[in-house]
Write a protein that holds these residues in place. Structure first.
Motif, PDB file in Angstrom:
ATOM      1  N   VAL A   7       0.849  -1.176   0.000  1.00  0.00           N
ATOM      2  CA  VAL A   7       0.000   0.000   0.000  1.00  0.00           C
ATOM      3  C   VAL A   7       0.891   1.233   0.000  1.00  0.00           C
ATOM      4  CG1 VAL A   7      -1.937   1.143   1.126  1.00  0.00           C
ATOM      5  CG2 VAL A   7      -1.655  -1.316   1.375  1.00  0.00           C
ATOM      6  N   PHE A   8       0.514   2.232  -0.806  1.00  0.00           N
ATOM      7  CA  PHE A   8       1.354   3.403  -0.981  1.00  0.00           C
ATOM      8  C   PHE A   8       0.557   4.688  -0.786  1.00  0.00           C
ATOM      9  CE2 PHE A   8       5.021   1.190  -2.557  1.00  0.00           C
ATOM     10  CZ  PHE A   8       4.495   0.038  -3.102  1.00  0.00           C
ATOM     11  N   GLY A   9       1.259   5.712  -0.340  1.00  0.00           N
ATOM     12  CA  GLY A   9       0.685   7.036  -0.210  1.00  0.00           C
ATOM     13  C   GLY A   9       1.741   8.062  -0.544  1.00  0.00           C
ATOM     14  N   ALA A  10       1.321   9.273  -0.878  1.00  0.00           N
ATOM     15  CA  ALA A  10       2.276  10.324  -1.250  1.00  0.00           C
ATOM     16  C   ALA A  10       1.707  11.690  -0.913  1.00  0.00           C
ATOM     17  CB  ALA A  10       2.612  10.243  -2.731  1.00  0.00           C
ATOM     18  N   ALA A  11       2.603  12.648  -0.748  1.00  0.00           N
ATOM     19  CA  ALA A  11       2.192  14.025  -0.505  1.00  0.00           C
ATOM     20  C   ALA A  11       3.323  14.950  -0.934  1.00  0.00           C
ATOM     21  CB  ALA A  11       1.859  14.243   0.971  1.00  0.00           C
ATOM     22  N   THR A  12       2.968  16.155  -1.326  1.00  0.00           N
ATOM     23  CA  THR A  12       3.966  17.150  -1.719  1.00  0.00           C
ATOM     24  C   THR A  12       3.499  18.523  -1.268  1.00  0.00           C
ATOM     25  OG1 THR A  12       5.316  17.989  -3.569  1.00  0.00           O
ATOM     26  CG2 THR A  12       2.982  17.576  -4.012  1.00  0.00           C
ATOM     27  N   ASN A  13       4.448  19.430  -1.030  1.00  0.00           N
ATOM     28  CA  ASN A  13       4.120  20.776  -0.582  1.00  0.00           C
ATOM     29  C   ASN A  13       5.214  21.730  -1.043  1.00  0.00           C
ATOM     30  OD1 ASN A  13       3.939  23.138   1.498  1.00  0.00           O
ATOM     31  ND2 ASN A  13       2.060  21.975   1.813  1.00  0.00           N
ATOM     32  N   VAL A  14       4.824  22.933  -1.397  1.00  0.00           N
ATOM     33  CA  VAL A  14       5.791  23.930  -1.869  1.00  0.00           C
ATOM     34  C   VAL A  14       6.701  24.414  -0.745  1.00  0.00           C
ATOM     35  CG1 VAL A  14       4.277  25.918  -1.485  1.00  0.00           C
ATOM     36  CG2 VAL A  14       6.009  26.011  -3.304  1.00  0.00           C
ATOM     37  N   ARG A  74       9.801  28.855  -0.821  1.00  0.00           N
ATOM     38  CA  ARG A  74       9.808  28.874  -2.285  1.00  0.00           C
ATOM     39  C   ARG A  74       8.455  29.327  -2.842  1.00  0.00           C
ATOM     40  NH1 ARG A  74      14.166  25.858  -4.298  1.00  0.00           N
ATOM     41  NH2 ARG A  74      15.807  25.921  -2.714  1.00  0.00           N
ATOM     42  N   LYS A  75       8.489  29.883  -4.061  1.00  0.00           N
ATOM     43  CA  LYS A  75       7.257  30.347  -4.707  1.00  0.00           C
ATOM     44  C   LYS A  75       6.600  29.268  -5.556  1.00  0.00           C
ATOM     45  CE  LYS A  75       8.566  35.243  -4.882  1.00  0.00           C
ATOM     46  NZ  LYS A  75       8.788  36.422  -5.757  1.00  0.00           N
ATOM     47  N   ASN A  76       7.370  28.315  -6.024  1.00  0.00           N
ATOM     48  CA  ASN A  76       6.793  27.245  -6.842  1.00  0.00           C
ATOM     49  C   ASN A  76       7.402  25.905  -6.434  1.00  0.00           C
ATOM     50  OD1 ASN A  76       9.258  28.355  -8.230  1.00  0.00           O
ATOM     51  ND2 ASN A  76       8.909  26.579  -9.553  1.00  0.00           N
ATOM     52  N   ASN A  77       6.692  24.842  -6.737  1.00  0.00           N
ATOM     53  CA  ASN A  77       7.113  23.499  -6.363  1.00  0.00           C
ATOM     54  C   ASN A  77       7.818  22.851  -7.554  1.00  0.00           C
ATOM     55  OD1 ASN A  77       7.430  20.914  -5.373  1.00  0.00           O
ATOM     56  ND2 ASN A  77       5.371  20.792  -4.502  1.00  0.00           N
ATOM     57  N   GLU A  78       9.122  22.615  -7.415  1.00  0.00           N
ATOM     58  CA  GLU A  78       9.906  22.022  -8.499  1.00  0.00           C
ATOM     59  C   GLU A  78      10.066  20.513  -8.350  1.00  0.00           C
ATOM     60  OE1 GLU A  78      12.667  25.620 -10.104  1.00  0.00           O
ATOM     61  OE2 GLU A  78      13.464  24.572  -8.355  1.00  0.00           O
ATOM     62  N   ASP A  94      13.620  16.037  -7.965  1.00  0.00           N
ATOM     63  CA  ASP A  94      13.710  17.370  -7.361  1.00  0.00           C
ATOM     64  C   ASP A  94      14.420  18.281  -8.351  1.00  0.00           C
ATOM     65  OD1 ASP A  94      14.168  19.635  -5.877  1.00  0.00           O
ATOM     66  OD2 ASP A  94      15.171  18.631  -4.216  1.00  0.00           O
ATOM     67  N   GLY A  95      13.652  19.161  -9.001  1.00  0.00           N
ATOM     68  CA  GLY A  95      14.212  20.009 -10.046  1.00  0.00           C
ATOM     69  C   GLY A  95      14.982  21.196  -9.516  1.00  0.00           C
ATOM     70  N   MET A  96      15.822  21.735 -10.373  1.00  0.00           N
ATOM     71  CA  MET A  96      16.605  22.929 -10.032  1.00  0.00           C
ATOM     72  C   MET A  96      16.757  23.777 -11.291  1.00  0.00           C
ATOM     73  SD  MET A  96      20.117  20.770  -9.787  1.00  0.00           S
ATOM     74  CE  MET A  96      19.157  19.320  -9.391  1.00  0.00           C
ATOM     75  N   GLY A  97      16.958  25.060 -11.107  1.00  0.00           N
ATOM     76  CA  GLY A  97      17.162  25.925 -12.264  1.00  0.00           C
ATOM     77  C   GLY A  97      16.424  27.243 -12.180  1.00  0.00           C
ATOM     78  N   GLY A  98      15.464  27.353 -11.261  1.00  0.00           N
ATOM     79  CA  GLY A  98      14.760  28.610 -11.072  1.00  0.00           C
ATOM     80  C   GLY A  98      13.788  28.935 -12.188  1.00  0.00           C
ATOM     81  N   HIS A  99      12.983  29.991 -11.996  1.00  0.00           N
ATOM     82  CA  HIS A  99      12.009  30.473 -12.985  1.00  0.00           C
ATOM     83  C   HIS A  99      11.097  29.351 -13.462  1.00  0.00           C
ATOM     84  CE1 HIS A  99      14.238  34.222 -13.086  1.00  0.00           C
ATOM     85  NE2 HIS A  99      15.327  33.556 -13.356  1.00  0.00           N
ATOM     86  N   SER A 100      10.772  28.417 -12.582  1.00  0.00           N
ATOM     87  CA  SER A 100       9.909  27.271 -12.877  1.00  0.00           C
ATOM     88  C   SER A 100      10.563  26.230 -13.773  1.00  0.00           C
ATOM     89  CB  SER A 100       8.581  27.720 -13.518  1.00  0.00           C
ATOM     90  OG  SER A 100       7.867  28.566 -12.658  1.00  0.00           O
ATOM     91  N   PRO A 144      11.953  25.148   4.566  1.00  0.00           N
ATOM     92  CA  PRO A 144      12.606  26.124   3.697  1.00  0.00           C
ATOM     93  C   PRO A 144      12.668  25.723   2.231  1.00  0.00           C
ATOM     94  CG  PRO A 144      14.243  24.858   4.891  1.00  0.00           C
ATOM     95  CD  PRO A 144      12.911  24.432   5.425  1.00  0.00           C
ATOM     96  N   ASP A 145      12.226  24.524   1.906  1.00  0.00           N
ATOM     97  CA  ASP A 145      12.310  24.015   0.536  1.00  0.00           C
ATOM     98  C   ASP A 145      11.036  23.248   0.207  1.00  0.00           C
ATOM     99  OD1 ASP A 145      13.276  23.344  -1.962  1.00  0.00           O
ATOM    100  OD2 ASP A 145      14.970  22.154  -1.245  1.00  0.00           O
ATOM    101  N   ASN A 146      10.847  22.975  -1.091  1.00  0.00           N
ATOM    102  CA  ASN A 146       9.778  22.049  -1.482  1.00  0.00           C
ATOM    103  C   ASN A 146      10.021  20.697  -0.802  1.00  0.00           C
ATOM    104  OD1 ASN A 146      10.340  23.083  -4.904  1.00  0.00           O
ATOM    105  ND2 ASN A 146       9.148  24.144  -3.363  1.00  0.00           N
ATOM    106  N   VAL A 147       8.938  19.999  -0.498  1.00  0.00           N
ATOM    107  CA  VAL A 147       9.095  18.694   0.144  1.00  0.00           C
ATOM    108  C   VAL A 147       8.096  17.723  -0.462  1.00  0.00           C
ATOM    109  CG1 VAL A 147       7.585  19.412   2.052  1.00  0.00           C
ATOM    110  CG2 VAL A 147       9.057  17.407   2.313  1.00  0.00           C
ATOM    111  N   THR A 148       8.585  16.536  -0.838  1.00  0.00           N
ATOM    112  CA  THR A 148       7.755  15.498  -1.433  1.00  0.00           C
ATOM    113  C   THR A 148       8.138  14.157  -0.828  1.00  0.00           C
ATOM    114  OG1 THR A 148       7.584  16.723  -3.512  1.00  0.00           O
ATOM    115  CG2 THR A 148       7.048  14.381  -3.585  1.00  0.00           C
TER     116      THR A 148
END
Length: 257
Positions: free
Chosen positions: A15-22, A26-30, A50-56, A247-251
């Motif tokens: 059984v699996f579950g997931a969650a993510t939050n900005v 941060r202003k957007n979730n990468e 986990d993306g990087m690079g800014g500006h979405s 302080p960061d996006n979290v998933t």
């Protein structure tokens, strides 16, 4: 392929579950993630990036990596594959994702410099196959013992490996998030490829660095140990991260075997 929920074959039930939050800064979730089950091919596929690079653009990179690795695995998997062939398939999925992200930066110069971590887990019966690039992590909770299965591709981890830094000081080092390997590189990517055997009652956790930068191993283990529902567990991990400042996006993706 269907997303989330209950997955069962003739040997295992998971059984699996997931969650993510900005997060709170941060202003957007990468971050991007996927957990999928294939009834006809009898596997469960879990992916986190986990993306990087800014500006979405980090969000673009992580989405590409998740989508392309899913596509390669779903179209390449055969039930008669050997363990080595499965690991090679995961490696090919990582490289295909790397090529696609790097190609996107060539087609759209404004996205130059974007990249992403990529951590893939494929569960077939009790076999757990992993391909890993970057500093997202997979943890295993077994018989009250908490293990980190993946190794961070970071400058600080290289200091630990060479004996120049104590492992207990790694997460608090000011350069602990400086990656030495990421998807989007113009060079061929060689992921960490791992195979484990899972036991009944194991719990697994995929997470981006937004979790372990905000929570100690003790806090993560405590929540993972106490919860019996993976969705509730995932949301409690996110909530505790927010309590600690996030302080960061979290998933997170949580799996109960």
């Amino acid at each position: 392929m269907t997303k989330g929920g209950y997955s069962q074959n003739m040997y295992t039930a998971s059984v699996f579950g997931a969650a993510t939050n900005v997060g709170l800064v941060r202003k957007n979730n990468e971050d991007s993630y996927s957990f999928l089950r294939s009834k006809d091919k009898r596997f469960v596929l879990l992916i986190i990036a986990d993306g990087m690079g800014g500006h979405s653009y980090g969000e673009v990179a992580s989405q590409i990596a998740v989508q392309y690795s899913t596509y390669v695995i779903d179209n390449s998997f055969r039930e008669d594959m050997t363990d080595q062939e499965i690991l090679e398939m995961l490696g090919n999925a990582v490289e295909a994702s790397n090529i696609q992200v790097e190609l996107e930066t060539k087609l759209k110069p404004e996205m130059s410099g974007m990249g992403t971590t990529l951590t893939i887990g494929l569960i077939i019966n009790y076999k757990f196959y992993i391909a890993h690039v970057g500093d997202s992590r997979i943890y295993l909770l077994r018989n009250d013992k908490f293990y980190q299965l993946t190794k961070d591709d970071t400058y600080v981890q290289s200091l630990v490996d060479s004996g120049e830094l104590d492992a207990d000081l790694a997460d608090s080092h000011p350069q602990h998030n400086l990656l030495t390997k990421a998807i989007g590189s113009p060079e061929q990517i060689c992921p960490e490829l791992i195979q484990y055997t899972l036991n009944s009652s194991d719990k697994i956790l995929f997470c981006t660095d937004g979790l372990y930068d905000a929570l100690s191993n003790y806090e993560i283990k405590n929540i993972l140990s106490k919860e019996t529902d993976p969705d509730i567990c995932a949301n409690k991990l996110i909530s505790k991260t927010l309590e600690n400042g996030a302080p960061d996006n979290v998933t997170v993706i949580v799996g109960f075997i």
